[in-house]
Every structure is written in structure tokens, then in C-alpha cells.
Design a protein around this motif. Structure first.
Motif, mmCIF file in Angstrom:
data_model
loop_
_atom_site.group_PDB
_atom_site.id
_atom_site.type_symbol
_atom_site.label_atom_id
_atom_site.label_comp_id
_atom_site.label_asym_id
_atom_site.label_seq_id
_atom_site.Cartn_x
_atom_site.Cartn_y
_atom_site.Cartn_z
ATOM 1 N N LEU A 1 0.383 -17.942 17.902
ATOM 2 C CA LEU A 1 1.573 -17.104 18.063
ATOM 3 C C LEU A 1 1.350 -15.730 17.443
ATOM 4 O O LEU A 1 1.795 -14.714 17.963
ATOM 5 N N LEU A 2 0.654 -15.729 16.304
ATOM 6 C CA LEU A 2 0.287 -14.477 15.648
ATOM 7 C C LEU A 2 -1.197 -14.566 15.345
ATOM 8 O O LEU A 2 -1.782 -15.634 15.418
ATOM 9 N N HIS A 3 -1.816 -13.457 14.996
ATOM 10 C CA HIS A 3 -3.200 -13.573 14.539
ATOM 11 C C HIS A 3 -3.523 -12.472 13.550
ATOM 12 O O HIS A 3 -2.765 -11.510 13.396
ATOM 13 N N LEU A 4 -4.628 -12.665 12.851
ATOM 14 C CA LEU A 4 -5.038 -11.697 11.835
ATOM 15 C C LEU A 4 -6.075 -10.762 12.423
ATOM 16 O O LEU A 4 -7.029 -11.198 13.064
ATOM 17 N N SER A 5 -5.894 -9.473 12.202
ATOM 18 C CA SER A 5 -6.894 -8.502 12.659
ATOM 19 C C SER A 5 -8.091 -8.596 11.709
ATOM 20 O O SER A 5 -7.985 -9.169 10.632
ATOM 21 N N ILE B 1 -1.519 -8.932 9.923
ATOM 22 C CA ILE B 1 -0.937 -9.842 10.905
ATOM 23 C C ILE B 1 -0.506 -9.059 12.146
ATOM 24 O O ILE B 1 0.189 -8.045 12.043
ATOM 25 N N GLU B 2 -0.944 -9.530 13.315
ATOM 26 C CA GLU B 2 -0.627 -8.861 14.574
ATOM 27 C C GLU B 2 0.008 -9.860 15.535
ATOM 28 O O GLU B 2 -0.184 -11.069 15.398
ATOM 29 N N PRO B 3 0.737 -9.374 16.537
ATOM 30 C CA PRO B 3 1.346 -10.292 17.500
ATOM 31 C C PRO B 3 0.281 -11.009 18.327
ATOM 32 O O PRO B 3 -0.774 -10.441 18.629
ATOM 33 N N GLY B 4 0.570 -12.253 18.661
ATOM 34 C CA GLY B 4 -0.297 -13.004 19.569
ATOM 35 C C GLY B 4 0.554 -13.400 20.756
ATOM 36 O O GLY B 4 1.055 -12.533 21.466
ATOM 37 N N LEU B 5 0.734 -14.710 20.964
ATOM 38 C CA LEU B 5 1.622 -15.152 22.034
ATOM 39 C C LEU B 5 3.073 -14.805 21.701
ATOM 40 O O LEU B 5 3.911 -14.712 22.586
ATOM 41 N N ALA B 6 3.368 -14.649 20.410
ATOM 42 C CA ALA B 6 4.720 -14.241 20.011
ATOM 43 C C ALA B 6 4.762 -12.729 19.871
ATOM 44 O O ALA B 6 3.849 -12.138 19.286
ATOM 45 N N GLU B 7 5.809 -12.125 20.428
ATOM 46 C CA GLU B 7 5.972 -10.684 20.215
ATOM 47 C C GLU B 7 6.615 -10.421 18.863
ATOM 48 O O GLU B 7 6.251 -9.490 18.165
ATOM 49 N N THR B 8 7.589 -11.265 18.532
ATOM 50 C CA THR B 8 8.220 -11.129 17.214
ATOM 51 C C THR B 8 8.456 -12.515 16.620
ATOM 52 O O THR B 8 8.655 -13.489 17.336
ATOM 53 N N VAL B 9 8.420 -12.569 15.277
ATOM 54 C CA VAL B 9 8.750 -13.782 14.529
ATOM 55 C C VAL B 9 9.638 -13.308 13.391
ATOM 56 O O VAL B 9 9.159 -12.684 12.444
ATOM 57 N N GLU B 10 10.974 -13.564 13.511
ATOM 58 C CA GLU B 10 11.907 -12.952 12.566
ATOM 59 C C GLU B 10 12.681 -13.999 11.782
ATOM 60 O O GLU B 10 13.188 -14.977 12.339
ATOM 61 N N PRO B 11 12.800 -13.792 10.451
ATOM 62 C CA PRO B 11 13.514 -14.762 9.608
ATOM 63 C C PRO B 11 15.015 -14.463 9.522
ATOM 64 O O PRO B 11 15.438 -13.330 9.741
ATOM 65 N N SER B 12 15.784 -15.493 9.180
ATOM 66 C CA SER B 12 17.162 -15.262 8.781
ATOM 67 C C SER B 12 17.136 -14.700 7.360
ATOM 68 O O SER B 12 16.075 -14.600 6.747
ATOM 69 N N GLU B 13 18.289 -14.372 6.835
ATOM 70 C CA GLU B 13 18.372 -13.745 5.513
ATOM 71 C C GLU B 13 17.591 -14.513 4.441
ATOM 72 O O GLU B 13 16.787 -13.958 3.718
ATOM 73 N N SER C 1 15.207 -19.409 5.990
ATOM 74 C CA SER C 1 15.180 -20.835 6.322
ATOM 75 C C SER C 1 15.279 -21.058 7.829
ATOM 76 O O SER C 1 15.106 -22.165 8.322
ATOM 77 N N GLU C 2 15.587 -20.008 8.556
ATOM 78 C CA GLU C 2 15.685 -20.122 10.007
ATOM 79 C C GLU C 2 14.874 -18.984 10.621
ATOM 80 O O GLU C 2 15.001 -17.845 10.207
ATOM 81 N N TRP C 3 14.041 -19.308 11.589
ATOM 82 C CA TRP C 3 13.155 -18.285 12.159
ATOM 83 C C TRP C 3 13.321 -18.241 13.672
ATOM 84 O O TRP C 3 13.430 -19.292 14.319
ATOM 85 N N THR C 4 13.310 -17.043 14.222
ATOM 86 C CA THR C 4 13.418 -16.887 15.664
ATOM 87 C C THR C 4 12.105 -16.322 16.199
ATOM 88 O O THR C 4 11.630 -15.288 15.728
ATOM 89 N N ILE C 5 11.544 -17.032 17.155
ATOM 90 C CA ILE C 5 10.260 -16.619 17.733
ATOM 91 C C ILE C 5 10.503 -16.148 19.149
ATOM 92 O O ILE C 5 11.075 -16.878 19.966
ATOM 93 N N HIS C 6 10.106 -14.924 19.433
ATOM 94 C CA HIS C 6 10.251 -14.412 20.794
ATOM 95 C C HIS C 6 8.870 -14.281 21.436
ATOM 96 O O HIS C 6 7.995 -13.609 20.910
ATOM 97 N N LEU C 7 8.716 -14.935 22.577
ATOM 98 C CA LEU C 7 7.383 -14.997 23.193
ATOM 99 C C LEU C 7 7.124 -13.841 24.146
ATOM 100 O O LEU C 7 8.035 -13.303 24.765
ATOM 101 N N ARG C 8 5.865 -13.530 24.278
ATOM 102 C CA ARG C 8 5.387 -12.590 25.281
ATOM 103 C C ARG C 8 5.677 -13.174 26.672
ATOM 104 O O ARG C 8 5.540 -14.385 26.873
#
Lengths: 516, 314
Positions: free
Chosen positions: A75-79, A84-96, A99-106
Motif C-alpha cells: 500500500l505504501l513503500h519506502l524510497s 514513505i511514498e504512496p504505493g497502491l494506496a494514495e493516502t493513509v489517514e488516521p483519526s485524531e 485508532s481508526e485509519w482510512t485508506i484510499h486506493l489508487r
């Protein structure tokens, strides 16, 4: 690198970066010309056995990682410089509270069988690798994941919920080690492995070789460049080097340090010298035995001649360490004074602790770079402080079944990952490999808070604080970070030094091309 | 005759059964089990338990052995613990590969040894004899891996760049040049004994009364050697060749390792480190069978080429 004033450590790091530059510019010079397409890239891997696996759940060795990094994507990868750079995921965002994360895919990514990648596939991936009946390597890292609450929001959006705040998700998703999260389709069958990776499975003989064809439908524009990828296993270092020298392979993973100068000087080959955060420390049990006394542990740390270790064990291809790890973590405690040899102080501390003339056995096994030689070197260095060490070398299976995690003084090996994901493997109460039997309440309170801190800068400060405690009390003697050495034929382009500690630019052969 | 053959076959089966028992016991003495060996450091308690369940390692030892023996009696050596593939499918190609090495090495070494030994015997105490004697001593004194590495350095990676240094192309016959170095190494390993034996036997034969008689009767020296000398040492030669072949079946391990050759030897080393019992058993039993069969065949051939033994057998 560091927000602190210039210290010896940052100075060293800067100079080391300077050393890498010539290689980096050699790479970019080549990249300036248009990559050439076609041909078969043949790579010699370090190790291989009947246990080899293509199962996205079951990477166990570096050779497995090499195969899987080309079949699957993350989903992400290391350069190569550890960002950390995007992989299959464009964004990976946490809640405040993270404890909750939203993954948005390419969008528009397809699996090798033509099926489009959706959030359902990623949901299945998490369920697959954490399956309690047959847990994968990543399962122990995702014990906090609420498996029943993985939510597919829409075709390209996924929500993960954790039982506790989990600020390290991005680090975990970008780690391409054995416990990587490699995305597989919903109907995944490891016997006919399908992924979204740059190469498509063709054939596989465990312990011998595997063959892949270029994925001409790959989502990274233009890549891969070669038509075919062949990964060949070598259990013997000499065999691998000989195969490169006689032209049977184009690249090899894991060059023994004593061969590095030969390759570097040879016009037909290129040395890929990667400065990394990988570390192979000594482990002292802090809970029982002679090293339960912190004075004995500090004495041990003071009798190590780190520069001598780097020179002898790594042939100079490495950097002195300060018992800490995670050198590329934004919170790395680079302000702490570098420990130097101090035999007087070591003897004094041992006397204080009533441990003069301490006798101990280092249990070791040739399971990673420099373990046995560094154990042998430590015996000589410890003798100067009147400590009687001896080396007990056992074969790998014996090491892991009888000695690992139980011997008072032993060794281990780790890649250079960021602090909070490393401690989840080796220092937290829930860590599966707590070699030093570390437990410290103040430290635990700090890192627990760090896991619940979404703010990067704040979390980095907590990491620094945790490392300060560890510096004083910890059971690791980390004497150095080793450089990863690989070699390629001069016709191979696109392989550059990489800080992750995983060979050949993390085996990202999508980058490679053959110049003739 | 039939009775003695029957007895030998029954003895062979008994020996094989004892070998299997011995190997099973030996593997139990090794620390750790297959699940532990496969997972290595990644052996978390959860993964270990899951894998042990999957591999049926929770059964008792006796049950495991009897299960395996039952399979063997119905000619099914089971599946590999390391990757679940059928053992036959896994080691079949390995047996073929190793046999190619052994047979090629024998095809090179036997005529070569006979030739060198004969010439040395005929020109006894000459330059050739002294030279070949020195060479065989030196080669016999070198361990296989030194020989293998020297050849690699000489012909592949160092001085000359003529041959592939490793045998990584599969199927192995798809690139015959990769077989040259391992076959040469093996041939050189077994040749010294055969050369010295051939030389000594021929000298002995050439000194015997009936050869003297032939010479006195005016038979040419060349004909003496070819017609009367060599045929008379064949029985002995077959025994030595058998011994060397049997040695090769096991000795091939080191050579395979050096050349990364996908044969039985590398598979055995791998299986031991994986504690992959079904594979270890199958390979060891194959090697033991090879030993027994080669010896049986050698005895048979010796009897055929030796008139006295032929007479005894009848």
C-alpha cells in the motif's frame, strides 16, 4: 537529519551521505539516458531452500522477499532514502487518536489476471495475513487490528479500526520485510500467485530458481524495463560470486565484505554500497543472570571497541553505533554522547557489581552478517577488562529452537526500521522476540503514549525520550550499523544504494534495465 | 544361484529397514522440529502451533514412524514437510541430476584410469609413470572442494573465462557446458585410486608365468597387454569401480554444494536443516539402495568376467 546542533553523530551521517553521493550520481547519470527495454535480468539471491515460498503470507527469508516484492505491491513503500511514498494506496489517514485509519486506493490498478483492484481485495488481504488458524508473519504486528470491523467504504476506500491507538500503521504498510503487507486479490491462491506487481509469475522451483515475465499492464508508467526476471538461489557465498564473475548472473544480493574491494576495482562490475540502519547487536538478558545488574550491562557496553568491530567484522563497510537503533527515525536520539572504550570504568563497574572476572558464553549462529566474527572479536576485547567470554557456535535450527530468546548473552539481527515498529517486535511486553527480556514501566508509558499520538513531531519527541531510557538501561550492545553490499554487472542500470537494508534497492527490479 | 540371490535381496531389504530406523532416530536427536526449522526466528507460539497442526507433528513418534513406514510399503514416501509437495516429485529430478553427474564422471574416469594405469604399467619407472604417480598422489591428497575451487579459478573466474562457474541452469542438460567443472572434479576425485589399482594389477599380470609364456611364443607386446593383460584385471577393476561409484553417490554432496548444483546432495543438506524427515528418509534410502545395488551388480559382473567365480557360482 537532526534538529540538534552539529554533533559527532550528525557529522558522521553527513559524511556518510557524501560517500553515497558518487554512486547516486552514477545512477542518475545513467537514468538521464532513456532506459533500454528488453532482455532477461538474472539475479543471484542469498539463500534458498525447499522452504521457499511465494505465499504473500509466508515470506521467511530475504530470498522470499526478493520474489514477493516483484510479484506483489504494497500500500505504501519506502524510497531508497527512507521516505514513505504512496504505493497502491494514495493516502493513509488516521483519526485524531490514530485508532481508526482510512485508506484510499489508487484507481485503475489491475491484478495479473485482469481483475481491478478494489477495497475488498485489501480487506481480504488483512483478513488473510492475520488469519488466527494460519497466521502470517505480519499477524503479530496486527494483533490490535479489529478483524471484524474492517469496513469497505466504497470501491476504493477502506477503513481499519484498532483496539488501541495505532500511530505506526504507515510505517508498517511501507515495510517490505518478511512481515510486509502485500496486497492479494479476494480469490487469492498461493499455488498460482497473482498480485499487482511489476512481474508476473511464470515458474518456481523452491530452493533453485523462479522465473517471471514483465507485467505490461503495470500501473507505474513505463516500468518494468526488462522482459523477464530470473531469480536464482545460491546457498553458498562463493558460488554466488563465482556465478557473477563468470557471467551466469547479472546481479547478486549480499556480497561478502571481503570481496567488496575486488568488485569495486573491477571494470566489469559495480559495487552497490548501501548505508543502512540494519544492526546485528549482542543481547544481554536484563531480567536474570549476570547481566540483570545494570552496572554489568554498562561495563559490557564500555569494553566494546566499536571502530575495531566495524573494521574487522565489516571490513570497514559500516558505521559505529551508540547501542541505540532506528537511526533514520525522525526521533532518533542523536544528541546522546557516543560510547567509547573505557576499560577503567568497565572494571570499576564490574567491581562495584561484585562481578570481577565475569565468565559468560556468547551463543551464536551464522544466521546473519558478521554474527560469529563479532562474537569472536568481543571475546578478545572483553579480555582486556578481565571478562572471560567464550563463543558457542550452533547451527541455525538449533539456535532458534534452543538458545534464541533464552541465553543470557547472545546475538540477534534486525533491519533498520523506525523505532516504534522495531520495539513492537523486540521490546514491548507483547513483542514476539524480546531477546533482552526488557521491561520498564516508565519507558512503556512513554511508548504507549507515542502509539496514540497522531502528530509526527510530538511522536518523535517521545521516541527520543524512550531511547534516552534505553541508552542507560537497555540490554542491547549495538556496536554498528552495517552497509548492505551488493554487486551488479556493469550493464545493469537503475539499481541504486538503498537505506532499508534490503538488497538491490529493496529488490525493486522494476527499476532495472540492461544497457546492452 | 536363485537362492543366493533371494537371500541377498532379503538382506538388502533388512539393511534398508535398519537404515530408515537409524535415520529416524538420528533426526529425533537433532534439536527442534520441522515447524521450528521452517519458521526459524519467525516461530511465534501462534504460528508454531498452527504449523505443527498442519504438518501433523503433534502425533507421537511411533505413530509418525509407522505412518511413514506404511506409506513406504505402498511405495509412497509422502509429502515434504517444508513445502507440502510430494517427495517423489521433489527428489525425482534431483536423483536424475545427480545420476547424470555420477554416470558422466564414471564414463570419463574409468577409460581414463585404465589408459593411464596401463601406459604407466607398460612403461614402468619411465617419465610417464613417475609423472602420473606424482599427479595421482597430489590429486588424491586434495579434498574435493579444493579441487573444485581450483578448477573454477583456473577455468572460469580467474585465469580463463571458458566455463560457467556454477550449475544453475535447469533442466541441467539444457546447458551442458555447466556440467564440465563438476564432472571433471568428480572424475579427478575417483581416478587416482583406479589408476593406481590398474597400474599395480597390470604389472602383476604382466609378470605372471602365462604372460611370459605368451611373450616367448612371439606374441607382440601390444597384443599381450590388450589380449591377456587387461581382461585379466577386469574382475578386480569392476570391484574398485563399484566402490568408487558407491562413494560418489555420497561424495557428490560437497561438489554439488560448491557448484550450486541442484542434485541429491544439496537437497539432503537442505532437508536436514529443515528437519524435513520424509525427504531425508527418501534420499538416504535411495543412496543406501544405490550402494547395495552397485555392489550386487559388481559381484555379478565380476563373476561373469572371472572364469573361476563363474565356475563356483554354477
Amino acid at each position: 537529519m537532526s534538529i540538534n546542533t552539529l554533533t559527532r553523530r550528525t557529522f558522521l551521517a553527513t559524511t556518510a551521505a557524501g560517500l553515497i553521493l558518487p554512486y547516486a550520481s552514477a545512477g542518475s547519470r545513467a537514468q538521464g539516458s532513456e532506459p533500454r527495454r528488453g532482455g532477461r535480468l538474472r539475479v543471484g539471491l542469498n539463500g534458498g531452500s525447499a522452504r521457499d515460498s511465494l505465499d504473500a503470507k509466508g515470506a521467511l527469508t530475504e530470498a522470499d522477499i526478493a520474489r514477493q516484492n516483484n510479484l506483489y505491491d504494497m500500500l505504501l513503500h519506502l524510497s531508497p532514502d527512507y521516505v514513505i511514498e504512496p504505493g497502491l494506496a494514495e493516502t493513509v489517514e488516521p483519526s485524531e487518536d490514530a485508532s481508526e485509519w482510512t485508506i484510499h486506493l489508487r484507481s485503475g490498478v489491475e491484478f495479473h489476471n485482469g481483475k481491478s483492484l478494489t477495497a475488498r481485495d485489501v480487506a481480504h488481504t488483512f483478513a488473510y495475513i492475520t488469519d488466527p488458524a494460519a497466521p502470517g508473519a505480519a499477524a503479530s504486528r496486527f494483533t490490535e487490528l479489529d478483524r471484524d470491523a474492517i469496513e469497505v467504504v466504497d470501491d476504493l476506500t477502506l477503513r481499519l479500526r484498532f483496539k488501541q491507538p495505532f500511530a505506526v500503521l504507515r510505517d508498517l504498510l511501507a515495510d517490505s520485510g518478511t512481515a510486509a503487507v502485500r496486497v492479494v486479490p479476494e480469490d487469492y491462491d498461493p499455488a498460482a500467485p497473482v498480485g499487482t506487481g511489476p512481474f508476473v509469475y511464470d515458474s518456481f522451483e523452491p530452493g533453485v530458481r523462479s522465473l517471471y515475465r514483465a507485467n505490461r499492464n503495470y500501473w507505474r508508467e513505463g516500468q518494468p524495463y526488462v522482459d523477464e526476471l530470473e531469480l536464482i538461489n545460491f546457498t553458498d557465498d562463493a558460488g554466488r560470486v563465482n556465478a557473477l564473475l563468470s557471467g551466469q548472473i547479472d546481479a547478486l544480493a549480499g556480497l561478502p565484505a571481503n570481496q567488496a574491494r575486488l568488485i569495486d576495482a573491477h571494470p566489469q562490475f559495480k559495487l552497490i554500497n548501501s548505508e543502512t540502519g540494519a544492526w546485528n547487536p549482542f543481547t544481554m538478558r536484563v531480567d536474570e543472570g549476570p547481566f540483570a545488574d545494570v552496572r554489568v550491562r554498562t561495563a559490557m557496553k564500555l569494553l566494546v571497541n566499536r571502530q575495531q568491530m566495524v573494521d574487522q567484522v565489516l571490513a570497514g563497510y559500516g558505521a559505529v553505533a551508540n547501542d541505540l537503533f532506528a537511526r533514520y527515525d525522525p526521533g532518533y536520539a542523536s544528541h546522546l554522547p557516543q560510547r567509547e572504550v573505557d576499560i577503567e570504568q568497565a572494571r570499576f563497574l564490574l567491581r562495584e557489581a561484585g562481578a570481577e572476572g565475569l565468565t559468560a558464553e556468547i551463543v551464536t549462529s551464522p544466521v546473519s552478517i558478521g554474527l560469529v566474527p563479532s562474537a569472536e572479536a568481543l571475546v578478545g576485547q572483553a579480555a582486556l577488562a578481565g571478562v572471560n567470554l567464550s563463543v558457542r557456535q550452533v547451527e541455525p535450527s538449533t539456535f532458534f529452537s534452543n538458545h534464541f530468546l533464552s541465553s543470557p548473552l547472545s546475538q540477534t539481527y534486525w533491519g533498520g526500521r523506525n523505532y516504534l515498529i522495531q520495539i513492537a517486535d523486540s521490546m514491548l511486553p507483547t513483542a514476539p522476540y524480546n531477546e533482552t527480556h526488557w521491561s520498564n514501566e516508565r519507558w512503556l508509558a512513554i511508548v504507549t503514549e507515542a502509539y496514540a499520538t497522531g502528530d509526527d513531531a510530538l511522536r518523535a519527541e517521545m521516541v527520543t525520550e524512550a531511547q534516552e531510557i534505553e541508552y542507560e538501561l537497555g540490554g542491547y550492545i549495538n556496536w554498528g550499523f552495517y552497509n548492505k553490499l551488493d554487486a551488479v554487472s556493469s550493464r545493469v542500470e537503475g539499481i541504486v544504494p538503498d537505506r532499508t537494508g534490503i538488497s538491490l534497492t529493496s529488490y525493486a527490479f522494476r527499476r532495472a534495465w540492461l544497457s546492452s | 544361484m536363485t537362492r543366493s540371490i533371494l537371500i541377498r535381496i532379503l538382506t538388502a531389504l533388512l539393511v534398508l529397514w535398519l537404515v530408515s530406523l537409524l535415520i529416524f532416530t538420528a533426526t529425533q536427536v537433532l534439536p527442534g522440529d520441522a515447524a521450528q526449522a521452517i519458521l526459524g526466528r519467525d516461530a511465534t507460539p501462534e504460528r508454531l502451533a498452527a504449523l505443527r497442526r498442519q504438518l501433523n507433528l503433534e502425533q507421537g513418534l511411533v505413530q509418525q514412524y509407522l505412518g511413514w513406514l506404511g506409506g513406504m510399503l505402498s511405495l509412497d514416501p509422502g509429502n515434504s514437510l517444508a513445502n507440502g509437495r510430494p517427495v517423489v516429485e521433489m527428489i525425482g529430478p534431483r536423483i536424475f541430476n545427480s545420476m547424470v553427474l555420477v554416470v558422466l564422471a564414471a564414463c570419463v574416469a574409468i577409460p581414463l584410469s585404465l589408459l593411464v594405469g596401463t601406459v604407466a604399467a607398460v612403461r614402468r619407472d619411465g617419465v610417464f609413470d613417475a609423472g602420473s604417480s606424482l599427479a595421482t598422489l597430489v590429486i588424491a591428497a586434495l579434498p574435493e572442494f579444493v579441487l573444485a575451487m581450483s578448477l573454477t579459478l583456473l577455468l572460469s573466474t580467474g585465469l580463463l573465462n571458458l566455463l560457467p562457474a556454477t550449475s544453475v541452469q535447469t533442466p541441467i542438460l539444457s546447458a551442458p557446458s555447466q556440467l564440465v567443472l563438476p564432472v571433471t572434479t568428480l572424475a579427478l576425485t575417483i581416478s587416482p585410486y583406479m589408476i593406481r589399482m590398474a597400474r599395480a594389477s597390470i604389472i602383476e599380470v604382466l609378470n605372471s608365468d602365462f604372460i611370459q609364456h605368451a611373450r616367448l611364443s612371439g606374441v607382440s607386446e601390444q597384443r599381450v597387454v590388450l589380449r591377456y593383460g587387461i581382461p585379466n584385471i577386469l574382475a578386480e577393476l569392476v570391484q574398485v569401480v563399484a566402490l568408487q561409484l558407491a562413494y560418489l553417490a555420497g561424495g557428490v554432496v560437497v561438489v554439488e554444494y560448491v557448484f550450486a548444483f541442484p542434485g541429491l546432495g544439496t537437497a539432503l543438506v537442505d532437508a536436514v536443516s529443515s528437519r524435513d524427515l520424509p525427504v531425508i528418509q527418501a534420499i538416504c534410502l535411495f543412496i543406501a539402495t544405490f550402494y547395495i545395488v552397485v555392489n550386487l551388480v559388481a559381484d555379478g559382473v565380476s563373476a561373469l568376467v572371472n572364469p573361476r567365480a563363474r565356475a563356483r557360482g554354477a
